[in-house]
Design an enzyme around this catalytic site. Structure first.
Site, PDB file in Angstrom:
ATOM      1  N   GLU A 154       8.081  -6.259   0.912  1.00 34.03           N
ATOM      2  CA  GLU A 154       6.962  -5.668   0.189  1.00 34.03           C
ATOM      3  C   GLU A 154       6.451  -4.408   0.884  1.00 34.03           C
ATOM      4  O   GLU A 154       6.031  -3.453   0.225  1.00 34.03           O
ATOM      5  CB  GLU A 154       5.831  -6.684   0.029  1.00 34.03           C
ATOM      6  CG  GLU A 154       6.157  -7.823  -0.924  1.00 34.03           C
ATOM      7  CD  GLU A 154       6.453  -7.332  -2.337  1.00 34.03           C
ATOM      8  OE1 GLU A 154       5.914  -6.286  -2.743  1.00 34.03           O
ATOM      9  OE2 GLU A 154       7.241  -7.993  -3.044  1.00 34.03           O
ATOM     10  N   TYR A 183      -2.736  -5.520  -2.427  1.00 32.90           N
ATOM     11  CA  TYR A 183      -1.465  -5.725  -3.112  1.00 32.90           C
ATOM     12  C   TYR A 183      -0.497  -6.534  -2.259  1.00 32.90           C
ATOM     13  O   TYR A 183       0.079  -7.530  -2.720  1.00 32.90           O
ATOM     14  CB  TYR A 183      -0.812  -4.384  -3.491  1.00 32.90           C
ATOM     15  CG  TYR A 183       0.621  -4.593  -3.913  1.00 32.90           C
ATOM     16  CD1 TYR A 183       0.927  -5.010  -5.197  1.00 32.90           C
ATOM     17  CD2 TYR A 183       1.667  -4.438  -2.990  1.00 32.90           C
ATOM     18  CE1 TYR A 183       2.241  -5.264  -5.574  1.00 32.90           C
ATOM     19  CE2 TYR A 183       2.977  -4.688  -3.357  1.00 32.90           C
ATOM     20  CZ  TYR A 183       3.258  -5.100  -4.654  1.00 32.90           C
ATOM     21  OH  TYR A 183       4.554  -5.362  -5.017  1.00 32.90           O
ATOM     22  N   ASP A 231       1.427  -3.694  -9.353  1.00 33.41           N
ATOM     23  CA  ASP A 231       1.791  -2.367  -8.861  1.00 33.41           C
ATOM     24  C   ASP A 231       1.828  -1.423 -10.057  1.00 33.41           C
ATOM     25  O   ASP A 231       1.446  -1.790 -11.172  1.00 33.41           O
ATOM     26  CB  ASP A 231       3.115  -2.399  -8.093  1.00 33.41           C
ATOM     27  CG  ASP A 231       4.319  -2.663  -8.997  1.00 33.41           C
ATOM     28  OD1 ASP A 231       4.122  -2.967 -10.199  1.00 33.41           O
ATOM     29  OD2 ASP A 231       5.453  -2.569  -8.506  1.00 33.41           O
TER      30      ASP A 231
END
Length: 667
Positions: A408, A491, A509
């Site tokens: 990520e 996030y 996203d």
């Protein structure tokens, strides 16, 4: 399809002595047994009685009982509505133990064996028509009869398809909201011909035709039966389904899947009831693009729902639920799913509707039209993802939470194709936070090479050290603990919670924002990054079930990355194009002013990259003047060089060892 001539209706009073041509005692009627007195079976019994036929009903018993419970020997039924009014009192028996000219089996698909078994000897010796939705009624009955010796079998087995629309508000009352016909057919041409005489006799009671292609007719009826599921899930009538934008869109999508399965199986739809020749031609058509496909399916949905008349009709599936009975949804939308699976045709809408009906059967509350649309849309995207997702390395089930955190971090503003080989090398070199914690900043920056945004490398290093020191080398499993790690924002924390720990935090996203904006809001360009709005929009749409919600996080992201792209969305292959608000609106261009990305060549970002490239290649550092003369010959790029040195130093990526020398951090 062969129309059958009609006999005149026999006029009689309820107490008049009857003559029965089928038993050799007269020439005006048949002796008919009806197994299953639901809405369809009851309607046929009453129509046959009104036409002068002798009708005997079978009593109903629970599937768990070996013997029938004590029941009345008579039953009175009432018919109102499109067929006019008629009432009659019928003899009701627990076992058919006499001769009949015809047996009508009108039970749900899943009840066939239980309902027919007590009467099997009579069924074997009698022409029997199973009037049932789905595709397997005749084959189920034939399989049951296979245990009967040949010498005891003299009857024909046929299928029957009823196209009239009926409600059953009480156990003994039936309301016909639209009249229709009864179509008969059989598996073999010989049996089909044998059903012609039966059809002539039935014509005295209800318009009856014989088809030479029962399979195609069953698919036609299954198409008509697509109107069942949406009312069962929402509580809306069939007519309301056709008038509501969200509900009709779901119905149209399920119809489209059925037509795709029909085409794959090579079946040929034929006119049946409300599905007239014009609609059959439309259903058989091959649209040129997604827009034409949606238009075809939407028209079919509208025409079929309107055919149910003005009186609200709630279709048989919802009526079964209201009576506390099991539905036959597995033989309706479930049959589309089963046959689609066999043909390799995706049917996620039918699968979602089947599952939702079962939830309603189990006592779950009905869904609003908007809730149903959201549920079907997310299920469809999840189904697409299960089939079409890229086999990216970090999606392997063996990936650790550390591997998810690394992926990520690397994927931020970097394409997956560039990240994957680097991620594999990274995990081989530093498979755990503890392994990475021992590395130096310079070692990590050299490894990062040209992946871009090198501050991420230092964030990962700082994370590894914090996890090792504060969490015993284990990636935290709570959102607050993740947010406390260096460089981990909302996030990344949500992504690790969902993809690594199975906690369905909303993961949003830019790809997900685009999907949500287009599919649900009808806007081409999504809102800007906002942790609060991201969470609110995603939470409102995400499935309630944990596994489905986590899958939706990944699936919506994949859809935005591969199909619903920013510049050239491929709507023709989009799995939710039929439900997309933006596509339905004609894909209007956004009025928002799009920010142009600055050119890389000649930018400060380019100079930063050049400086880091040189420092990675020179362990121990380099003289600033030497680097300046190399990257800014003649002083042409002097201001850009100075800004790059200053920003890299502020970001902690380089250090000054002396006034005239710089090096990678940690070198």
């Amino acid at each position: 399809m062969v129309p059958v001539g009609s006999f005149p209706v026999v006029e009689r009073s309820d107490d008049r002595e009857r003559d029965w041509f089928g038993t050799g005692e007269g020439e005006n009627g048949m002796r008919v047994a009806v197994i299953g007195v639901g809405a369809v079976g009851g309607t046929l019994a009453l129509l046959l009685d009104r036409a002068g036929h002798e009708v005997v009903l079978t009593s109903r018993r629970s599937p768990v009982e070996r013997e029938p419970t004590e029941q009345a020997s008579e039953r009175r039924l009432v018919l109102r509505g499109a067929f006019g009014e008629h009432s009659a009192t019928f003899e009701q028996v627990s076992v058919l133990d006499r001769a009949f000219d015809l047996v009508l089996v009108a039970v749900k698909a899943q009840d066939t064996q239980h309902a027919v078994q007590p009467h099997l000897p009579t069924v074997a010796a009698t022409t029997t028509v199973i009037v049932q939705n789905g595709l397997d009624g005749v084959s189920t009955l034939e399989q049951m009869l296979s245990v009967v010796p040949d010498e005891q079998r003299s009857g024909i087995v046929g299928g029957g398809l009823a196209t009239f629309a009926v409600n059953k508000p009480t156990p003994d009352e039936i309301e016909a909201t639209a009249s229709g016909l009864l179509m008969l057919g059989a598996a073999s041409p010989e049996d089909t011909r044998g059903l012609t005489a039966t059809a002539r006799s039935l014509e005295t009671a209800v318009h009856c035709v014989v088809t030479s292609d029962l399979r195609s007719a069953q698919w036609s009826k299954l198409l008509i039966n697509q109107v069942n599921a949406v009312p069962a899930v929402t509580g809306a009538s069939v007519q309301e389904t056709g008038l509501d934008g969200d509900l009709s869109a779901v119905l149209a999508a399920s119809i489209g899947e059925l037509l795709a399965v029909v085409a794959a199986e090579g079946a040929h739809l034929e006119a049946l009831g409300p599905l007239d020749e014009t609609l059959v031609k439309l259903a058989r058509s091959v649209p040129k693009d997604a827009e034409a496909t949606i238009a075809r399916n939407t028209r079919l949905a509208g025409e079929l729902t309107a055919a149910f008349g003005a009186t609200p009709n709630y279709a048989s599936t919802l009526q079964s639920i209201r009576r506390g009975e099991a539905t036959e949804i597995d033989a309706l939308n479930g049959a589309v799913v089963a046959h689609g699976s066999a043909q390799g045709v995706p049917t996620p809408v039918n699968a979602a509707l089947t599952s939702l009906v079962h939830r309603i059967e189990q006592g779950q509350p009905s869904l609003s039209p908007a809730e149903l649309r959201r549920t079907v849309l997310t299920s469809t995207v999840n189904d697409w993802f299960a089939r079409e997702q890229r086999a990216l390395a970090w999606r392997a089930p063996t990936t650790t939470p550390w591997g998810v955190l690394v992926s990520e971090t690397m994927l931020q503003q970097t394409q997956a194709a560039r990240v994957e080989p680097k991620w594999l090398d990274f995990m081989e070199r530093w498979p755990t936070p503890g392994a990475m914690a021992e590395a130096s900043e310079a070692e990590v920056l050299r490894f990062w090479d040209r992946l871009g945004y090198p501050r991420r490398a230092l964030w990962l290093l700082a994370c590894a050290r914090a996890i090792t020191a504060e969490h015993a080398g284990v990636v935290p499993s709570t959102r607050d603990a993740l947010l406390a790690l260096p460089g981990v924002g909302p996030y990344t924390a949500s992504a690790v919670m969902s993809f690594a720990h199975g906690v369905p935090e909303p993961v949003v996203d830019t790809n997900v924002r685009r999907v949500l904006s287009r599919a649900f809001l009808g806007e081409e360009t999504p809102w800007g990054p906002s942790a609060v709005r991201d969470a609110a929009e995603m939470t409102a749409i995400s499935p309630s079930e944990t596994r489905a919600a986590n899958l939706w996080n990944a699936a919506s992201m994949e859809l935005g990355a591969l199909v619903c792209t920013a510049k050239r969305p491929d709507c023709e292959v989009c799995p939710i194009v039929a439900s997309c608000a933006w596509f339905a609106a004609g894909k209007p261009r956004s009025s928002a002013v799009k920010k142009r990305q600055a050119k890389f060549a000649g930018s400060d970002r380019e100079m930063r990259g050049l400086v880091l490239r040189e420092l990675r290649a020179i362990p121990g550092g380099v003289e600033i003047e030497f680097l300046r003369s190399h990257l800014s010959p003649g002083g042409l790029d002097e201001p850009r060089f100075e800004r790059a040195i200053s920003s890299l130093q502020s970001d902690g990526l380089i250090v000054r060892r002396a006034e005239a020398q710089i090096a990678l951090a940690g070198d």
